[in-house]
Write a protein that holds these residues in place. Structure first.
Motif, mmCIF file in Angstrom:
data_model
loop_
_atom_site.group_PDB
_atom_site.id
_atom_site.type_symbol
_atom_site.label_atom_id
_atom_site.label_comp_id
_atom_site.label_asym_id
_atom_site.label_seq_id
_atom_site.Cartn_x
_atom_site.Cartn_y
_atom_site.Cartn_z
ATOM 1 N N LEU A 11 0.837 -1.189 0.000
ATOM 2 C CA LEU A 11 0.000 0.000 0.000
ATOM 3 C C LEU A 11 0.874 1.241 0.000
ATOM 4 C CD1 LEU A 11 -2.927 1.084 0.240
ATOM 5 C CD2 LEU A 11 -2.609 1.038 2.721
ATOM 6 N N LEU A 12 0.550 2.176 -0.871
ATOM 7 C CA LEU A 12 1.285 3.431 -1.013
ATOM 8 C C LEU A 12 0.392 4.563 -0.530
ATOM 9 C CD1 LEU A 12 2.410 2.706 -4.677
ATOM 10 C CD2 LEU A 12 3.698 2.185 -2.594
ATOM 11 N N ILE A 13 0.882 5.351 0.422
ATOM 12 C CA ILE A 13 0.071 6.411 1.023
ATOM 13 C C ILE A 13 0.686 7.757 0.675
ATOM 14 C CG2 ILE A 13 -0.910 7.299 3.170
ATOM 15 C CD1 ILE A 13 0.198 4.386 4.255
ATOM 16 N N PHE A 14 -0.026 8.560 -0.098
ATOM 17 C CA PHE A 14 0.433 9.906 -0.416
ATOM 18 C C PHE A 14 -0.107 10.857 0.647
ATOM 19 C CE2 PHE A 14 2.044 10.696 -4.958
ATOM 20 C CZ PHE A 14 2.879 9.596 -4.887
ATOM 21 N N ALA A 15 0.802 11.517 1.346
ATOM 22 C CA ALA A 15 0.403 12.361 2.469
ATOM 23 C C ALA A 15 1.269 13.607 2.539
ATOM 24 C CB ALA A 15 0.517 11.578 3.782
ATOM 25 N N ARG A 16 0.787 14.559 3.308
ATOM 26 C CA ARG A 16 1.552 15.767 3.610
ATOM 27 C C ARG A 16 1.792 15.851 5.111
ATOM 28 N NH1 ARG A 16 2.372 19.685 -0.054
ATOM 29 N NH2 ARG A 16 1.325 19.483 -2.077
ATOM 30 N N GLU A 17 2.839 16.566 5.476
ATOM 31 C CA GLU A 17 3.063 16.858 6.874
ATOM 32 C C GLU A 17 1.917 17.718 7.405
ATOM 33 O OE1 GLU A 17 5.597 16.024 9.104
ATOM 34 O OE2 GLU A 17 5.909 14.544 7.553
ATOM 35 N N GLY A 108 9.612 -5.774 -5.309
ATOM 36 C CA GLY A 108 9.070 -7.122 -5.254
ATOM 37 C C GLY A 108 7.587 -7.247 -5.013
ATOM 38 N N ALA A 109 6.860 -6.127 -4.975
ATOM 39 C CA ALA A 109 5.409 -6.204 -4.779
ATOM 40 C C ALA A 109 4.745 -6.825 -6.000
ATOM 41 C CB ALA A 109 4.834 -4.815 -4.516
ATOM 42 N N GLY A 110 3.788 -7.703 -5.759
ATOM 43 C CA GLY A 110 3.014 -8.274 -6.850
ATOM 44 C C GLY A 110 1.797 -7.444 -7.179
ATOM 45 N N GLN A 111 1.336 -6.685 -6.190
ATOM 46 C CA GLN A 111 0.197 -5.784 -6.341
ATOM 47 C C GLN A 111 0.539 -4.501 -5.595
ATOM 48 O OE1 GLN A 111 -2.299 -8.348 -4.037
ATOM 49 N NE2 GLN A 111 -3.480 -9.012 -5.822
ATOM 50 N N ALA A 112 0.090 -3.389 -6.100
ATOM 51 C CA ALA A 112 0.298 -2.125 -5.403
ATOM 52 C C ALA A 112 -0.971 -1.302 -5.495
ATOM 53 C CB ALA A 112 1.481 -1.355 -5.981
ATOM 54 N N TYR A 149 -10.378 9.961 -8.138
ATOM 55 C CA TYR A 149 -10.427 8.664 -7.459
ATOM 56 C C TYR A 149 -9.656 8.751 -6.154
ATOM 57 C CZ TYR A 149 -6.041 7.922 -10.174
ATOM 58 O OH TYR A 149 -4.799 8.040 -10.758
ATOM 59 N N TYR A 150 -10.126 7.965 -5.162
ATOM 60 C CA TYR A 150 -9.472 7.934 -3.866
ATOM 61 C C TYR A 150 -8.527 6.751 -3.738
ATOM 62 C CZ TYR A 150 -13.119 4.475 -2.714
ATOM 63 O OH TYR A 150 -13.959 3.386 -2.719
ATOM 64 N N LEU A 151 -8.568 5.840 -4.715
ATOM 65 C CA LEU A 151 -7.733 4.637 -4.684
ATOM 66 C C LEU A 151 -7.481 4.160 -6.098
ATOM 67 C CD1 LEU A 151 -8.148 1.539 -2.369
ATOM 68 C CD2 LEU A 151 -8.100 1.244 -4.866
ATOM 69 N N LEU A 152 -6.260 3.735 -6.340
ATOM 70 C CA LEU A 152 -5.895 3.112 -7.609
ATOM 71 C C LEU A 152 -4.968 1.952 -7.312
ATOM 72 C CD1 LEU A 152 -5.642 3.020 -10.756
ATOM 73 C CD2 LEU A 152 -3.702 4.605 -10.495
ATOM 74 N N GLY A 153 -5.282 0.784 -7.881
ATOM 75 C CA GLY A 153 -4.436 -0.380 -7.702
ATOM 76 C C GLY A 153 -4.130 -1.042 -9.026
#
Length: 209
Positions: A11-17, A108-112, A149-153
């Motif tokens: 899981l990749l989380i795009f965030a700001r301080e 090495g992730a198979g899904q992201a 979109y709020y999610l993309l995989g």
């Protein structure tokens, strides 16, 4: 060759301080910078809870270098124990997301799956469902009510999904879906949710609590 089902998801989380004046500027225009910062901290906490409950390995991608530089856990209680990196100084959001996906697959992730921190309705169940759908689809999208979109995989990097998009507009989701169709990708969609980007969005969220 191993399939995506045999490799770990990430899981990749795009965030700001959570720094005053540097987050939720559209929201701040309607409710003030202090209230916008408090709302953003609330959204971070909700997102972090969903991630922890989902039990999926994750990396936080910060929009810019922390100030002052230090380890994430020292002053980011929202992300206990999660590794973090800094998004590259790319020209567009799409380029930065493509970079994060590329790094995950190279590791090495198979899904992201990538998410932001603006969607209070995002749940552990939806995150888990996204990874489940990637076992039978090439792409999974979580539509946002504003047309993004709020999610993309995905199971491998599809660069064209990040190209030629007017980011932060209502055309992002339809243009992404059109590209996926043109590329012959199997797409699954999650339920539509609301992001909180403006005072109007905040009011909708509060009314639904």
């Amino acid at each position: 060759m191993n399939s995506a089902a045999d490799q770990p998801g990430h899981l990749l989380i795009f965030a700001r301080e959570p720094v005053l004046g540097r987050v939720k500027t559209r929201l701040a225009a309607g409710i003030g910078a202090e209230a916008a910062l408090a709302t953003y901290r609330e959204l971070l906490t909700l997102t972090a809870r969903a991630i922890a409950a989902a039990g999926v390995p994750a990396t936080v991608w910060l929009a810019e270098e922390p100030v002052p530089p230090c380890e994430l856990a020292q002053f980011r209680p929202e992300w206990p124990g999660l590794p973090w990196r800094v998004q590259p100084p790319a020209e567009s959001l799409g380029a930065r997301m493509a970079h994060a996906f590329s790094a995950a697959f190279a590791a090495g992730a198979g899904q992201a799956v990538i998410i932001g921190t603006d969607c209070p309705g995002l749940s552990a169940k939806l995150l888990q469902r996204a990874f489940e759908l990637l076992l039978s689809h090439d792409v999974v999208l979580g539509p946002a009510a504003d047309g993004g979109y709020y999610l993309l995989g995905m199971n491998k990097l599809e660069p064209e999904l990040f190209a030629n998009k007017d980011w932060s507009t209502a055309t992002v989701l339809p243009d992404t879906l059109a590209d996926a169709v043109r590329l012959g990708l199997r797409v699954a969609q999650l339920p539509t949710l609301h992001d909180v980007d403006s005072a109007e969005d905040l009011a909708i969220w509060r009314m639904g609590e």
